[in-house]
Write an enzyme that holds these catalytic residues in place. Structure first.
Site: not given
Ligand code: GUN
Length: 287
Positions: A53, A97, A120
């Site tokens: 990211k 996350q 998200d």
């Molecule tokens: N962990 C796995 N996929 C995601 C996601 O799309 N967003 C977040 N914040 N954590 C994750």
């Protein structure tokens, strides 16, 4: 032979366009969009997702602050940080996350993020917006899947769609988006009986079940579109693989995504699209 849809190439194209937009907005508003990513603990997979990211943000001119917190961080400390970021006028998007360490209440943390900075789309206000067909933030992986289908002009209306997996991150929201696009959607999960009989009826099969190479060729209709969301380690080779037995399913499919290079890059791309949208709304609120 199925056409392999490259999420990597599609993401590259969209990111190049976004980079130009961001240069323009940066001049207009005097600063770039700012995404803050929080990782609690040292889970290896999460660390690599967070790095991905960060790299993608920098590529297109999004300011990325990645905050890594010790696995012993208390819920209170994390909530305090979120409060500060919610109040920070120079922050447009916040991502925590997942998964979080067990001693931290995930729902409480997600709900604490301002819905206006929730990149998200996991905040209850954004979730309800999706279910009520109001405008909100659409979760990144489901949005990426829809963009993959759109990129190949794959017709959704009236089609039989099977989503395997019912998580709130992927399965449920993508099923809703496909339903809104007028598909007839069946959601399957770990307790579904005769899974193969149901998946075999699907014109579009979306698999997000987290089991390596679980979907075999005899579970797929000839000519189906197959979207593989899985990120697993192949127990035999140790290599990254999806939930679909790609080698054997690909010849049967009309279109198929591969792991890696399929849905994953589009998830990150949509995170950046969500960040850019929230930044633009933030700037409009200040006008
Ligand atoms: N962990 C796995 N996929 C995601 C996601 O799309 N967003 C977040 N914040 N954590 C994750």
């Amino acid at each position: 032979m199925g056409e392999i849809i490259s999420g990597k190439l599609l993401a590259k194209k969209i990111k190049e366009e976004m980079k130009l937009d961001i240069e323009k907005y940066n001049k207009l508003y005097g600063r770039a969009p700012h995404l803050v990513v929080i990782l609690v603990g040292d889970d290896e997979a999460s660390k690599s997702y967070v790095k991905g990211k960060e790299k993608a943000s920098l590529e297109i001119g999004v300011t990325n602050t990645t905050i890594i917190m010790d696995s012993n961080t208390t819920e209170e400390e994390l909530l305090k940080l979120i409060d500060e970021l919610n109040d920070d006028d120079l922050v447009d998007g916040i991502l925590v996350q997942l998964p979080l360490p067990k001693h931290i209440d995930q729902t409480k943390v997600i709900t604490r993020i301002s819905y206006e900075k929730d990149v998200d789309g996991f905040h209850p206000l954004n979730v309800s917006a999706l279910y009520e067909r109001r405008f909100g933030v659409i979760p990144c992986t489901p949005r990426g899947i829809m963009e993959i289908l759109e990129s190949k002009k794959i017709e959704i209306s009236g089609k039989r769609v099977c989503v395997v997996g019912r998580s709130s991150i992927v399965g449920m929201p993508v099923a809703k988006l496909l339903l809104d696009a007028n598909a007839t959607v069946t959601i399957c999960h770990s307790k579904t009986k005769n899974l193969g009989e149901i998946t075999k009826e699907a014109d579009i099969l979306v698999v997000a079940i987290g089991k390596p190479k679980y979907i075999k060729a005899d579970m797929v209709k000839a000519g189906a579109v197959v979207i593989d969301v899985g990120v697993n380690k192949d127990p035999l080779t140790g290599k990254l693989c999806g939930d679909v037995d790609f080698e054997n399913v690909e010849p049967k499919a009309s279109f198929i995504t591969k792991v890696p290079g399929g849905v994953g890059p589009m998830t990150i791309c949509c995170l950046l699209e969500n960040t850019l949208n929230l930044y633009l709304k933030h700037m409009e609120r200040k006008d």
